[in-house]
Design a protein around this motif. Structure first.
Motif, PDB file in Angstrom:
ATOM      1  N   LYS A 668       0.834  -1.205   0.000  1.00 40.33           N
ATOM      2  CA  LYS A 668       0.000   0.000   0.000  1.00 40.33           C
ATOM      3  C   LYS A 668       0.871   1.257   0.000  1.00 40.33           C
ATOM      4  O   LYS A 668       0.546   2.244  -0.684  1.00 40.33           O
ATOM      5  CB  LYS A 668      -0.913  -0.009   1.225  1.00 40.33           C
ATOM      6  CG  LYS A 668      -2.033  -1.027   1.167  1.00 40.33           C
ATOM      7  CD  LYS A 668      -2.828  -1.087   2.468  1.00 40.33           C
ATOM      8  CE  LYS A 668      -3.528   0.222   2.748  1.00 40.33           C
ATOM      9  NZ  LYS A 668      -4.337   0.140   3.994  1.00 40.33           N
ATOM     10  N   ALA A 669       1.984   1.248   0.746  1.00 41.14           N
ATOM     11  CA  ALA A 669       2.869   2.409   0.780  1.00 41.14           C
ATOM     12  C   ALA A 669       3.420   2.709  -0.611  1.00 41.14           C
ATOM     13  O   ALA A 669       3.549   3.875  -1.004  1.00 41.14           O
ATOM     14  CB  ALA A 669       4.001   2.175   1.781  1.00 41.14           C
ATOM     15  N   CYS A 670       3.741   1.648  -1.377  1.00 42.52           N
ATOM     16  CA  CYS A 670       4.224   1.858  -2.746  1.00 42.52           C
ATOM     17  C   CYS A 670       3.153   2.498  -3.622  1.00 42.52           C
ATOM     18  O   CYS A 670       3.446   3.358  -4.464  1.00 42.52           O
ATOM     19  CB  CYS A 670       4.658   0.520  -3.348  1.00 42.52           C
ATOM     20  SG  CYS A 670       6.109  -0.218  -2.567  1.00 42.52           S
ATOM     21  N   ILE A 671       1.902   2.083  -3.415  1.00 43.40           N
ATOM     22  CA  ILE A 671       0.816   2.665  -4.202  1.00 43.40           C
ATOM     23  C   ILE A 671       0.583   4.122  -3.799  1.00 43.40           C
ATOM     24  O   ILE A 671       0.304   4.987  -4.652  1.00 43.40           O
ATOM     25  CB  ILE A 671      -0.470   1.824  -4.040  1.00 43.40           C
ATOM     26  CG1 ILE A 671      -0.256   0.444  -4.672  1.00 43.40           C
ATOM     27  CG2 ILE A 671      -1.666   2.528  -4.678  1.00 43.40           C
ATOM     28  CD1 ILE A 671      -1.443  -0.485  -4.567  1.00 43.40           C
ATOM     29  N   TYR A 672       0.720   4.428  -2.520  1.00 42.49           N
ATOM     30  CA  TYR A 672       0.602   5.824  -2.094  1.00 42.49           C
ATOM     31  C   TYR A 672       1.612   6.695  -2.844  1.00 42.49           C
ATOM     32  O   TYR A 672       1.297   7.817  -3.258  1.00 42.49           O
ATOM     33  CB  TYR A 672       0.839   5.952  -0.593  1.00 42.49           C
ATOM     34  CG  TYR A 672      -0.225   5.322   0.277  1.00 42.49           C
ATOM     35  CD1 TYR A 672      -1.565   5.346  -0.080  1.00 42.49           C
ATOM     36  CD2 TYR A 672       0.119   4.707   1.483  1.00 42.49           C
ATOM     37  CE1 TYR A 672      -2.536   4.765   0.714  1.00 42.49           C
ATOM     38  CE2 TYR A 672      -0.838   4.120   2.291  1.00 42.49           C
ATOM     39  CZ  TYR A 672      -2.172   4.146   1.908  1.00 42.49           C
ATOM     40  OH  TYR A 672      -3.114   3.567   2.703  1.00 42.49           O
ATOM     41  N   LEU A 673       2.828   6.176  -3.022  1.00 43.95           N
ATOM     42  CA  LEU A 673       3.844   6.936  -3.753  1.00 43.95           C
ATOM     43  C   LEU A 673       3.409   7.159  -5.197  1.00 43.95           C
ATOM     44  O   LEU A 673       3.618   8.244  -5.763  1.00 43.95           O
ATOM     45  CB  LEU A 673       5.182   6.195  -3.704  1.00 43.95           C
ATOM     46  CG  LEU A 673       5.892   6.167  -2.342  1.00 43.95           C
ATOM     47  CD1 LEU A 673       7.163   5.329  -2.419  1.00 43.95           C
ATOM     48  CD2 LEU A 673       6.224   7.580  -1.870  1.00 43.95           C
ATOM     49  N   LYS A 674       2.814   6.127  -5.813  1.00 47.13           N
ATOM     50  CA  LYS A 674       2.336   6.289  -7.193  1.00 47.13           C
ATOM     51  C   LYS A 674       1.236   7.341  -7.274  1.00 47.13           C
ATOM     52  O   LYS A 674       1.084   8.023  -8.287  1.00 47.13           O
ATOM     53  CB  LYS A 674       1.827   4.954  -7.733  1.00 47.13           C
ATOM     54  CG  LYS A 674       2.915   3.937  -8.030  1.00 47.13           C
ATOM     55  CD  LYS A 674       2.336   2.687  -8.683  1.00 47.13           C
ATOM     56  CE  LYS A 674       3.445   1.717  -9.047  1.00 47.13           C
ATOM     57  NZ  LYS A 674       2.927   0.512  -9.744  1.00 47.13           N
ATOM     58  N   GLN A 675       0.455   7.462  -6.201  1.00 52.41           N
ATOM     59  CA  GLN A 675      -0.612   8.461  -6.168  1.00 52.41           C
ATOM     60  C   GLN A 675      -0.079   9.856  -5.846  1.00 52.41           C
ATOM     61  O   GLN A 675      -0.839  10.827  -5.884  1.00 52.41           O
ATOM     62  CB  GLN A 675      -1.657   8.070  -5.111  1.00 52.41           C
ATOM     63  CG  GLN A 675      -2.494   6.856  -5.454  1.00 52.41           C
ATOM     64  CD  GLN A 675      -3.491   6.527  -4.351  1.00 52.41           C
ATOM     65  OE1 GLN A 675      -3.164   6.603  -3.166  1.00 52.41           O
ATOM     66  NE2 GLN A 675      -4.697   6.158  -4.733  1.00 52.41           N
ATOM     67  N   GLY A 676       1.203   9.925  -5.497  1.00 48.24           N
ATOM     68  CA  GLY A 676       1.765  11.205  -5.087  1.00 48.24           C
ATOM     69  C   GLY A 676       1.450  11.553  -3.654  1.00 48.24           C
ATOM     70  O   GLY A 676       1.619  12.712  -3.224  1.00 48.24           O
ATOM     71  N   ASN A 677       0.994  10.568  -2.884  1.00 49.61           N
ATOM     72  CA  ASN A 677       0.612  10.798  -1.486  1.00 49.61           C
ATOM     73  C   ASN A 677       1.784  10.410  -0.587  1.00 49.61           C
ATOM     74  O   ASN A 677       1.775   9.367   0.075  1.00 49.61           O
ATOM     75  CB  ASN A 677      -0.633   9.979  -1.140  1.00 49.61           C
ATOM     76  CG  ASN A 677      -1.262  10.413   0.171  1.00 49.61           C
ATOM     77  OD1 ASN A 677      -0.616  11.060   0.997  1.00 49.61           O
ATOM     78  ND2 ASN A 677      -2.509  10.041   0.375  1.00 49.61           N
ATOM     79  N   LEU A 678       2.815  11.267  -0.579  1.00 46.10           N
ATOM     80  CA  LEU A 678       4.025  10.974   0.187  1.00 46.10           C
ATOM     81  C   LEU A 678       3.739  10.892   1.686  1.00 46.10           C
ATOM     82  O   LEU A 678       4.328  10.079   2.398  1.00 46.10           O
ATOM     83  CB  LEU A 678       5.085  12.044  -0.108  1.00 46.10           C
ATOM     84  CG  LEU A 678       6.424  11.897   0.640  1.00 46.10           C
ATOM     85  CD1 LEU A 678       7.080  10.553   0.343  1.00 46.10           C
ATOM     86  CD2 LEU A 678       7.361  13.051   0.271  1.00 46.10           C
ATOM     87  N   LEU A 679       2.821  11.708   2.163  1.00 53.56           N
ATOM     88  CA  LEU A 679       2.536  11.736   3.592  1.00 53.56           C
ATOM     89  C   LEU A 679       2.041  10.376   4.083  1.00 53.56           C
ATOM     90  O   LEU A 679       2.473   9.900   5.137  1.00 53.56           O
ATOM     91  CB  LEU A 679       1.492  12.820   3.885  1.00 53.56           C
ATOM     92  CG  LEU A 679       1.123  13.001   5.378  1.00 53.56           C
ATOM     93  CD1 LEU A 679       2.361  13.358   6.201  1.00 53.56           C
ATOM     94  CD2 LEU A 679       0.038  14.059   5.531  1.00 53.56           C
ATOM     95  N   LYS A 680       1.128   9.756   3.335  1.00 59.14           N
ATOM     96  CA  LYS A 680       0.610   8.435   3.734  1.00 59.14           C
ATOM     97  C   LYS A 680       1.725   7.400   3.717  1.00 59.14           C
ATOM     98  O   LYS A 680       1.794   6.531   4.586  1.00 59.14           O
ATOM     99  CB  LYS A 680      -0.519   8.007   2.797  1.00 59.14           C
ATOM    100  CG  LYS A 680      -1.788   8.806   2.946  1.00 59.14           C
ATOM    101  CD  LYS A 680      -2.580   8.384   4.182  1.00 59.14           C
ATOM    102  CE  LYS A 680      -3.253   7.057   4.005  1.00 59.14           C
ATOM    103  NZ  LYS A 680      -4.102   6.693   5.177  1.00 59.14           N
ATOM    104  N   ALA A 681       2.602   7.485   2.733  1.00 56.49           N
ATOM    105  CA  ALA A 681       3.723   6.546   2.666  1.00 56.49           C
ATOM    106  C   ALA A 681       4.660   6.759   3.852  1.00 56.49           C
ATOM    107  O   ALA A 681       5.178   5.800   4.441  1.00 56.49           O
ATOM    108  CB  ALA A 681       4.474   6.720   1.348  1.00 56.49           C
ATOM    109  N   GLN A 682       4.883   8.018   4.223  1.00 53.01           N
ATOM    110  CA  GLN A 682       5.747   8.321   5.372  1.00 53.01           C
ATOM    111  C   GLN A 682       5.134   7.806   6.676  1.00 53.01           C
ATOM    112  O   GLN A 682       5.858   7.374   7.575  1.00 53.01           O
ATOM    113  CB  GLN A 682       5.995   9.827   5.451  1.00 53.01           C
ATOM    114  CG  GLN A 682       6.918  10.350   4.369  1.00 53.01           C
ATOM    115  CD  GLN A 682       6.990  11.871   4.357  1.00 53.01           C
ATOM    116  OE1 GLN A 682       5.973  12.557   4.575  1.00 53.01           O
ATOM    117  NE2 GLN A 682       8.173  12.407   4.092  1.00 53.01           N
ATOM    118  N   GLU A 683       3.813   7.832   6.770  1.00 53.22           N
ATOM    119  CA  GLU A 683       3.152   7.287   7.954  1.00 53.22           C
ATOM    120  C   GLU A 683       3.465   5.798   8.104  1.00 53.22           C
ATOM    121  O   GLU A 683       3.729   5.308   9.200  1.00 53.22           O
ATOM    122  CB  GLU A 683       1.635   7.489   7.855  1.00 53.22           C
ATOM    123  CG  GLU A 683       1.185   8.928   8.069  1.00 53.22           C
ATOM    124  CD  GLU A 683      -0.319   9.076   7.902  1.00 53.22           C
ATOM    125  OE1 GLU A 683      -1.014   8.034   7.761  1.00 53.22           O
ATOM    126  OE2 GLU A 683      -0.805  10.214   7.920  1.00 53.22           O
TER     127      GLU A 683
END
Length: 897
Positions: A668-683
């Motif tokens: 899921k963190a990898c997909i957050y990065l694809k979405q441009g949602n760095l904050l969720k990936a950092q969480e």
């Protein structure tokens, strides 16, 4: 090994030579053929079976019959006999499902029924299936499954249920839709004319109309009461006086009539009736074994009783197996218990147990041993039955036997205690398993005079078996060092000649080697296990082991070897009619072909996989299916739905001894990065407690590579040199370990990330060098989507490659990036609901999906807790779900959430 099919349960009871023809009821039954269900519901003695037997014999179409008994509450037994009944008129119906029903854990029964319905709907002609004595089945699981079946019944199939009590089926809904016809007590009662024919012609009496009318009134048309009354009146001169006396409650009258009937029989017949009443089914030799030295052979006596209308029912056309009318049997048993000394009762049960054991019916032998109070014999039977039942995946039923034994009887039997520990291990109940193992070890320190051992061969390997179970339990809980310790102990203790158990123990070490990155050794061990399973004739293990081996080969990067392994397993399954066990194999093939860009072949295998998955018994199927669907969505660029499916996969995850190398949260963190949602990936990175400076290991490799991706995204937002250096250092350490352990796939993934790291720093030459190294490793195995999954950044890098021989490979990858996929997961959508959820039910389901408890939902909606539970029951039923997790997953599949 399959569940033993009792052929006598499948015979249509032949109608008697002298029978009252009930044309009015036959017409009602004919009328019901145009509806889904015919229900015949009435107490014992109202002629339900006789009526159906007469009607079915006269029916011109195909018909099947299944007589149910108390043992059929077990789903595997019930559905095995259900399919066997269908096969009496439709050759090979449900053949592929029979082996599935013997597996350690049944898949959702709806998936089995869906596959069966898909076969039945292709049958062109009308047919009937009768379920007789349905009241014997005391199982909500089976009731729910029958409800599911009725809702989706093919138009050419008609179901008939005969029962003493209304089943827990959606009768009101079927009644409202005009899909049900019912015959009840008021229908089944003998009319005055039918009673006259029965009493005067069938039973040979010569009663005047007024006596018949009085007796019919006294019995309220109850056929069994009329029959008992007729038997009592045979030879009486004052029949009118008898009829006048014939009043009172059914139970009182019946007790009186049994006395009258029995007293009129010779002593030898009375003895036969009472002693054989302990049997659910009887044949001549079994009766002989119980009575011992009887002057009349059992077979002859059974035929004599049948001719005398003494409530004996033939179960087959050869007149070999019989049973008593249930009510008559119950009363005979009651009298036998009252009039016979307890020692004599026990002796009769023991004779029955001995005969049944000698003739292979261990379940009934155990039942009679318990009834005799001989718990030692019962324990011996349980201990001796374990091996066969474990190998045929019936340990759940076996534990049901064990639960009937006193704790003191179990605890002095070390082999039995170990078997119990093994059975709980199969069920995933580690605490209960360990408790039984401790009991076994306590037994072993007892003096030999206090220890009871029946299975000498298993006793010789007992310490090794205990160590094996402990190793398995530790492995399933990720206690790898303990798993290795116990597995090695088991191997040291095993005798040299026990190759299968040796391979079984060795395979446990596979998970530990796998988790540590020693994939060569893990692959070697699983290969040995597959071969040992073949040699031992345990083909299910060999087939199932193949997808485990393929998983390892894929992790190594050996895609073509994995393809070969899958296809060899499919060939083995096809050769032994075991295709029902290959859902995982088709799933793996689908994703391999998808990786290689062969989406047409991928879709065919995925379609087959999802269909077979409805009947698979492998515990992690639901998780793997949802994960695959998520990856397909991601591959097609549908990232929001991919995340939803990953949430579903997370809820469905089941721990097994196989290491979880790609946790859902990291994906899921990898997909957050694809979405441009760095904050969720950092969480995710913060919660993972991982660091860019950690030492390299394989178990957490994917998570560390995800951490590196996040670091590179942070670097692009804020070019902090140290952050970049830390990320590159992590990649270097993981690459060195992957090279040392010969893990090709890991090397490819890491080199791709290195290429992006250098590109982010503007070091284009080094980026292209890393990319070319990855392509050099990947092209021989046919990798495409491992590159294409990186999307536009990868396409940009590929465009900067020179005109070397990798240029064609680069074009192929770029074309996949441009056209992400041709697989359409919508083709695998589940069947829609027949009855939609209400707005309130949907509202409650949405709150469940958010993780709220029933109490929290009640407070949120300002309703009573009981109201919430009521909504849950209704919505779960509509969704065919047994739990909150299943309900939410099903709703997501249907697009309701």
């Amino acid at each position: 090994m399959s569940v033993a099919i009792l052929a006598t349960k499948l015979y249509i009871p032949p109608p008697r030579a002298t029978i009252v023809l009930r044309s009015r009821l036959a017409e009602r039954l004919d009328e019901g053929l145009h509806r889904k269900l015919t229900l015949i519901s009435a107490p014992a003695g109202f002629g339900k079976t006789t009526l159906l037997s007469e009607w079915i014999v006269a029916y011109s179409g195909a018909a099947a019959w299944l007589s149910l008994d108390e043992g059929d509450h077990d789903p595997a037994r019930f559905w095995s006999h259900f399919i066997a009944a269908l096969q009496t008129m439709i050759a090979n119906a449900g053949e592929g499902l029979l082996s599935t029903l013997q597996s350690p854990q049944l898949p959702p029964i709806e998936s089995i029924l869906t596959s069966l319905l898909n076969e039945l709907i292709l049958i062109p002609d009308d047919f009937i299936l009768v379920l007789d004595d349905y009241h014997e089945v005391d199982s909500k699981q089976i009731d729910d499954a029958i409800s599911f079946l009725i809702e989706r019944l093919p138009a050419q199939m008609h179901l008939v249920i005969a029962t003493r009590e209304d089943p827990d089926l959606p009768l009101a809904r079927l009644r409202a839709r005009g899909q049900l016809i019912e015959l009840r007590v008021k229908d089944l009662r003998f009319t005055e004319s039918e009673a006259s024919e029965f009493l005067n012609q069938t039973m040979g009496l010569h009663l005047p109309p007024e006596d018949i009318a009085a007796l019919e009134t006294r019995t309220e048309g109850w056929i069994a009461g009329l029959q008992l009354a007729a038997l009592s009146m045979q030879g009486l001169e004052d029949t009118a006086g008898f009829i006048q006396f014939f009043t009172g409650s059914h139970h009182f009258v019946l007790d009186y009539l049994i006395e009258e009937v029995l007293h009129k029989q010779p002593d030898n017949i009375q003895t036969f009736l009472l002693r054989t009443s302990i049997l659910d089914r009887m044949c001549g030799p079994l009766c002989d074994a119980i009575l011992r030295n009887s002057t009349v052979p059992g077979q002859e006596m059974l035929e004599r009783l049948e001719r005398a209308n003494l409530f004996v029912i033939s179960l087959d056309h050869e007149r070999k197996w019989y049973r008593y009318h249930h009510l008559f049997r119950d009363l005979l048993r009651q009298r036998f218990m009252l009039k016979t000394a307890s020692k004599e009762i026990a002796r009769v049960h023991i004779h029955a147990s001995e005969w049944l054991e000698a003739n292979g019916d261990i379940a009934q032998a155990f039942h009679h041993a318990l009834a005799a109070g001989d718990v030692d014999r019962a324990a011996r039977l349980v201990e001796s039955a374990w091996q066969a039942m474990e190998e045929s995946f019936q340990t759940g039923a076996w534990l049901g036997w064990v639960d009937q034994l006193p704790a003191g009887v179990r605890r002095v039997r070390p082999v039995l205690c170990t078997q119990i520990g093994w059975a709980h291990m199969d069920a995933g109940n580690v605490d209960a398993s360990e408790s039984s193992l401790r009991d076994a070890e306590h037994c072993l320190i007892l003096p030999s005079s206090e220890m009871i051992v029946m299975e000498k061969g298993q006793f010789q390997t007992l310490p090794a078996r205990i160590a094996f179970v402990r190793a398995y339990n530790a492995q399933s809980q990720r206690r790898f060092s303990e798993a290795v310790k116990y597995a090695e102990t088991a191997l040291d203790l095993l005798p040299d000649q026990n190759d299968f158990i040796y391979a079984q123990v060795s395979t446990l070490l596979m998970g530990t080697y796998w988790a540590n990155g020693n994939l060569d050794r893990a692959c070697e061990l699983v290969s040995d296990w597959i071969e040992a399973s073949k040699q031992a004739g345990k083909l299910f293990f060999a087939i199932a082991g193949a997808f485990g081996k393929a998983d390892i080969l894929i992790a190594q990067g050996r895609l073509r070897d994995a393809l070969q392994t899958y296809h060899q397993a499919l060939d083995l399954a096809a050769a032994h009619n075991a295709e029902g066990h290959t859902a995982h194999h088709h799933l793996g093939l689908g994703m391999l072909y998808h990786e290689m860009g062969e989406d047409e072949r991928a879709e065919r295998h995925l379609q087959t996989s999802f269909e077979l998955g409805r009947q698979t018994t492998i515990v992690d199927w639901a998780y793997r299916k949802s994960l695959t669907q998520a990856l397909l969505k991601e591959s097609g660029g549908d990232l929001d739905n991919a995340l939803d499916l990953l949430d579903e996969a997370l809820r469905l995850y089941v721990r097994t001894p196989t290491p979880n190398l790609r946790p859902v949260d990291a994906i899921k963190a990898c997909i957050y990065l694809k979405q441009g949602n760095l904050l969720k990936a950092q969480e995710w990175a913060y919660k993972s407690s991982l660091s860019l400076n950690d030492e390299a290991d394989y178990l957490h490799e994917f998570e560390r590579l995800t951490l590196a991706r996040i670091a590179l995204a942070e670097y692009q937002n804020d070019p902090h040199e140290q952050r970049w250096l830390d990320a590159l250092g992590l990649l270097d350490r993981q690459l060195e370990l992957a090279e040392k352990q010969s893990r090709l796939r890991s090397r490819i993934e890491i080199l791709i990330l290195q290429a992006f790291a250098f590109h982010a720093k503007g070091e284009i030459a080094r980026a292209l060098k890393s990319l070319e190294q990855a392509m050099t490793l990947a092209e021989p195995e046919g990798y495409l989507r491992i590159f294409a999954a990186e999307g536009a950044p990868m396409k940009e890098l590929l465009s900067k490659l020179g005109n070397g021989y990798r240029k064609e490979y680069a074009k192929k990858i770029s074309s996949v990036i441009t056209q992400p996929q041709n697989i359409h997961p919508s083709s695998f959508n589940p069947h829609p609901l027949i009855e939609p959820l209400s707005e309130r039910e949907l509202e409650v389901l949405r709150l469940i999906a958010q993780g709220l408890s029933n109490q929290e939902i009640a407070r949120s909606l300002f309703v009573a807790l009981s109201t919430v539970k009521g909504h849950n029951l209704r919505s779960f039923a509509k969704l065919q779900a047994k739990s909150r997790t299943e309900a939410v997953a099903r709703a997501r599949e249907l697009g309701l959430l």
